[in-house]
Design a protein around this motif. Structure first.
Motif, PDB file in Angstrom:
ATOM      1  N   VAL A 140       0.844  -1.189   0.000  1.00 49.65           N
ATOM      2  CA  VAL A 140       0.000   0.000   0.000  1.00 49.65           C
ATOM      3  C   VAL A 140       0.885   1.248   0.000  1.00 49.65           C
ATOM      4  N   GLY A 141       0.554   2.216  -0.822  1.00 47.01           N
ATOM      5  CA  GLY A 141       1.207   3.517  -0.795  1.00 47.01           C
ATOM      6  C   GLY A 141       0.381   4.475   0.047  1.00 47.01           C
ATOM      7  N   GLN A 142       1.023   5.204   0.932  1.00 47.18           N
ATOM      8  CA  GLN A 142       0.311   6.101   1.843  1.00 47.18           C
ATOM      9  C   GLN A 142       0.983   7.469   1.866  1.00 47.18           C
ATOM     10  N   VAL A 143       0.157   8.504   1.878  1.00 46.44           N
ATOM     11  CA  VAL A 143       0.653   9.886   1.912  1.00 46.44           C
ATOM     12  C   VAL A 143       0.026  10.587   3.104  1.00 46.44           C
ATOM     13  N   ALA A 144       0.865  11.083   4.008  1.00 44.19           N
ATOM     14  CA  ALA A 144       0.387  11.723   5.235  1.00 44.19           C
ATOM     15  C   ALA A 144       0.525  13.237   5.144  1.00 44.19           C
ATOM     16  N   PRO A 145      -0.307  13.989   5.876  1.00 44.32           N
ATOM     17  CA  PRO A 145      -0.308  15.446   5.792  1.00 44.32           C
ATOM     18  C   PRO A 145       0.589  16.087   6.853  1.00 44.32           C
ATOM     19  N   TRP A 146       0.647  17.431   6.821  1.00 43.92           N
ATOM     20  CA  TRP A 146       1.508  18.152   7.754  1.00 43.92           C
ATOM     21  C   TRP A 146       0.786  18.649   9.003  1.00 43.92           C
ATOM     22  N   ASN A 147      -0.528  18.561   9.073  1.00 46.32           N
ATOM     23  CA  ASN A 147      -1.199  19.164  10.231  1.00 46.32           C
ATOM     24  C   ASN A 147      -1.109  18.293  11.490  1.00 46.32           C
ATOM     25  N   TYR A 148      -1.183  16.973  11.328  1.00 48.49           N
ATOM     26  CA  TYR A 148      -0.976  16.030  12.432  1.00 48.49           C
ATOM     27  C   TYR A 148      -0.057  14.921  11.925  1.00 48.49           C
ATOM     28  N   ASN A 155       1.782  26.144   9.579  1.00 48.58           N
ATOM     29  CA  ASN A 155       2.816  25.196   9.174  1.00 48.58           C
ATOM     30  C   ASN A 155       3.900  25.787   8.286  1.00 48.58           C
ATOM     31  N   ASN A 156       3.547  26.684   7.377  1.00 51.33           N
ATOM     32  CA  ASN A 156       4.537  27.141   6.410  1.00 51.33           C
ATOM     33  C   ASN A 156       4.141  28.513   5.858  1.00 51.33           C
ATOM     34  N   PRO A 157       5.070  29.236   5.246  1.00 46.63           N
ATOM     35  CA  PRO A 157       4.762  30.587   4.753  1.00 46.63           C
ATOM     36  C   PRO A 157       3.628  30.622   3.736  1.00 46.63           C
ATOM     37  N   ARG A 158       3.547  29.607   2.893  1.00 44.24           N
ATOM     38  CA  ARG A 158       2.485  29.574   1.882  1.00 44.24           C
ATOM     39  C   ARG A 158       1.111  29.491   2.541  1.00 44.24           C
ATOM     40  N   GLN A 159       0.993  28.669   3.579  1.00 41.66           N
ATOM     41  CA  GLN A 159      -0.284  28.557   4.276  1.00 41.66           C
ATOM     42  C   GLN A 159      -0.606  29.830   5.043  1.00 41.66           C
ATOM     43  N   LEU A 160       0.392  30.447   5.647  1.00 42.59           N
ATOM     44  CA  LEU A 160       0.183  31.717   6.348  1.00 42.59           C
ATOM     45  C   LEU A 160      -0.311  32.788   5.379  1.00 42.59           C
ATOM     46  N   SER A 161       0.254  32.816   4.197  1.00 44.17           N
ATOM     47  CA  SER A 161      -0.184  33.776   3.177  1.00 44.17           C
ATOM     48  C   SER A 161      -1.618  33.499   2.746  1.00 44.17           C
ATOM     49  N   HIS A 162      -1.977  32.226   2.644  1.00 49.29           N
ATOM     50  CA  HIS A 162      -3.352  31.845   2.290  1.00 49.29           C
ATOM     51  C   HIS A 162      -4.341  32.363   3.328  1.00 49.29           C
ATOM     52  N   GLY A 222      -7.101  39.173  12.994  1.00 46.61           N
ATOM     53  CA  GLY A 222      -6.990  39.556  11.596  1.00 46.61           C
ATOM     54  C   GLY A 222      -5.595  39.925  11.147  1.00 46.61           C
ATOM     55  N   ARG A 223      -4.582  39.582  11.939  1.00 39.78           N
ATOM     56  CA  ARG A 223      -3.211  39.963  11.576  1.00 39.78           C
ATOM     57  C   ARG A 223      -2.224  38.847  11.923  1.00 39.78           C
ATOM     58  N   GLN A 224      -1.114  38.866  11.193  1.00 34.63           N
ATOM     59  CA  GLN A 224       0.005  38.002  11.539  1.00 34.63           C
ATOM     60  C   GLN A 224       0.622  38.511  12.839  1.00 34.63           C
ATOM     61  N   VAL A 225       1.059  37.588  13.686  1.00 33.10           N
ATOM     62  CA  VAL A 225       1.692  37.960  14.946  1.00 33.10           C
ATOM     63  C   VAL A 225       3.116  38.436  14.666  1.00 33.10           C
ATOM     64  N   ASP A 226       3.497  39.535  15.294  1.00 30.70           N
ATOM     65  CA  ASP A 226       4.810  40.137  15.071  1.00 30.70           C
ATOM     66  C   ASP A 226       5.864  39.424  15.922  1.00 30.70           C
ATOM     67  N   ARG A 227       6.359  38.319  15.411  1.00 27.40           N
ATOM     68  CA  ARG A 227       7.404  37.552  16.068  1.00 27.40           C
ATOM     69  C   ARG A 227       7.999  36.582  15.061  1.00 27.40           C
ATOM     70  N   ASP A 228       9.100  35.939  15.417  1.00 27.37           N
ATOM     71  CA  ASP A 228       9.688  34.946  14.523  1.00 27.37           C
ATOM     72  C   ASP A 228       8.696  33.808  14.314  1.00 27.37           C
ATOM     73  N   GLY A 229       8.811  33.152  13.174  1.00 32.26           N
ATOM     74  CA  GLY A 229       7.918  32.039  12.884  1.00 32.26           C
ATOM     75  C   GLY A 229       6.658  32.485  12.184  1.00 32.26           C
ATOM     76  N   TYR A 230       5.731  31.539  12.007  1.00 28.47           N
ATOM     77  CA  TYR A 230       4.536  31.762  11.185  1.00 28.47           C
ATOM     78  C   TYR A 230       3.292  31.709  12.060  1.00 28.47           C
ATOM     79  N   PHE A 231       3.041  32.784  12.770  1.00 24.81           N
ATOM     80  CA  PHE A 231       1.933  32.831  13.726  1.00 24.81           C
ATOM     81  C   PHE A 231       0.858  33.810  13.262  1.00 24.81           C
ATOM     82  N   TYR A 232      -0.406  33.448  13.539  1.00 24.56           N
ATOM     83  CA  TYR A 232      -1.523  34.311  13.164  1.00 24.56           C
ATOM     84  C   TYR A 232      -2.461  34.463  14.355  1.00 24.56           C
TER      85      TYR A 232
END
Length: 481
Positions: free
Chosen positions: A147-155, A328-335, A353-363
């Motif tokens: 079986v081929g299996q593909v897992a996601p990044w959220n969990y 998870n990633n800059p692309r998702q944060l932009s979305h 309604g804003r990105q958090v002003d700190r390192d990393g990808y927080f909203y």
């Protein structure tokens, strides 16, 4: 600067780099900094993994239920014993808070593996009988094959468990491809399994979307299972169709959360805010699309906004009051950011309604009210810490609005009226309907959706059956009575 870790594939029980030598940078979303590299696997790596899985299947398929149970119980014990190490890996992998990862994921994972260990011993076909004079018929349930299996990044680690455990319990072998952004915990799990299972039963190949496409198109697997976006599921289904592979697709969602005027408001606010913001809303069942009846709408919006504004995000292992970590990633944060920035003029961003002003990808935890059915925020899966609120008048309108989506994974109803709850449970077109709660799952009950949310079930005996094929055996004996 911290040393960059070197992650690897696991093929035929060995740690291997990609045959090409190419790698991917793996970034900790909480810092925005690369902390590891992983193989960028190509066709040669995928072929080696499936060759190993194919060879291993010829013996593993004949393992007894008790042998498979023993292996899975040993796997559960290994997860439990290594929980602290695994939590550290997963938090670096995903940017999640440690206390929530430890309390909300490790325990359920161990329980789920142990459930499938038990389920392996009760999987059977229909009892044999005589349906034509002179013949006895029976039904065998057999493993499908590699079986081929593909897992996601959220969990990453939990979704790997949802795939590995039923496949192994049914007697299949596996090639697992984790997400290109979160491979670390899947490798840890596969290393533990390599110590327990025969060589080649479980293999892991890291890589990107092209790696996943190669896995799906490979001629050896007879089934491909993916948890991911609807777009990714459609691509898998299309590729699998050319070889008539079985597909198991757990895809996107847009869960309606239907709140009636007679609701216990305090309980609803607490349950919905947590179920919407947990894991930064990066959950296909997240309670982020609220439909609220007109009589309680204004009060509900105000209280939901207060609850969201009081919710904390960030990454501090010592702070147990943080509910969710990074996107998870800059692309998702932009979305996520783009959806809120494009909110129509009739909508109100009540809080956040804003990105958090700190390192990393927080909203920021965000509530957007007064939305209408055709708005982008209602139609599109946000997959971020953004709760939307719409108003409805009566039950029929609530059902019409709730079902007016291409998705069909999960939903919830919040009411003190048992009749309302019973009717909505029948009328909502989703694979799961929660009543006065949202998001809890148990190993014994199926999880899976309808429409663009895919097909097949995770968890439960239904999942185990999905990883089997059915064979009719008819034997002539000549006795006609």
């Amino acid at each position: 600067m911290a040393e960059v870790k070197v992650l690897h594939n696991i093929i035929a029980g060995e740690a291997r780099q990609a045959a090409s030598g190419e790698t991917l940078e793996i970034v900790n979303p909480a810092t925005g900094q690369a902390y590891a590299t992983a193989p960028l696997s190509g066709p040669e790596d995928v072929d080696a993994a499936f060759s190993a899985a194919g060879d291993a299947f010829e013996k593993w398929r004949w393992s007894t239920p008790s042998e498979r149970q023993a292996a899975l119980l040993a796997f559960a014990d290994a997860i439990e014993a290594g929980a602290d190490e695994l939590v550290d890996i997963e938090c670096e992998n995903t940017g999640k808070p440690k206390n929530l990862t430890a309390s909300e994921e490790i325990g359920p994972m161990v329980d789920q593996v142990r459930f499938f260990a038990g389920a392996a011993r009760v999987l059977d076909g229909r009892a044999q009988g005589e349906y034509m004079r002179g013949f006895t018929s029976s039904v065998r349930r057999e493993p499908i094959g590699p079986v081929g299996q593909v897992a996601p990044w959220n969990y990453p680690m939990m979704m790997a468990i949802w795939k590995l455990a039923p496949a192994l319990a049914a007697g299949n072998t596996v090639v697992l491809k984790p997400s290109d952004t979160t491979p670390a915990s899947s490798i840890w799990l596969a290393e533990k399994l390599a110590d327990i299972l025969p060589t080649g039963v479980v293999n892991v190949v890291c890589g990107d979307r092209a790696t996943g496409a190669t896995l799906t198109a490979h001629p050896i697997p007879r089934m491909v299972s993916i948890t991911g976006s609807t777009r990714a599921g459609m691509a898998v289904a299309t590729a699998a169709a050319s070889d008539l592979k079985v597909t198991h697709l757990e895809l996107g969602g847009k869960a309606p959360v239907v709140v009636f005027d007679d609701v216990d408001l305090e309980s609803a606010i607490e349950g919905i805010s947590v179920a919407g913001l947990f894991n930064a809303g990066q959950d296909c069942t997240a309670a982020t699309r609220v439909l609220c009846q007109a009589g309680v709408y204004d009060e509900f919006v105000a209280e939901l906004a207060k609850a969201a504004a009081a919710t904390r995000t960030g990454f501090d292992p010592a702070d147990e009051d943080i509910l969710y970590g990074a996107i998870n990633n800059p692309r998702q944060l932009s979305h996520v950011s783009g959806l809120v920035e494009r909110a129509p003029s009739h909508a109100r961003v009540v809080t956040g309604g804003r990105q958090v002003d700190r390192d990393g990808y927080f909203y920021e935890p965000t509530v957007v009210a007064d939305l209408q059915q055709d708005d982008e925020l209602i139609r599109t899966e946000i997959f971020g810490p953004v709760l939307t609120v719409q108003k409805f008048g009566d039950e029929d309108e609530a059902v019409a609005l709730a079902n007016d989506t291409v998705y069909g994974l999960a939903s919830s109803v919040w009411t003190s009226n048992t009749g309302t709850a019973a009717r909505l449970a029948m009328r909502l077109d989703f694979g799961c309907v929660w009543v006065n709660t949202h998001i809890p799952l148990v190993a014994e009950m199926p999880h899976g959706g309808f429409k663009h949310s895919g097909h097949g079930k995770d968890l439960s005996m239904y999942s185990l059956e999905d990883y089997t094929r059915i064979k009719h055996v008819m034997q002539y004996h000549g006795f006609e009575g």
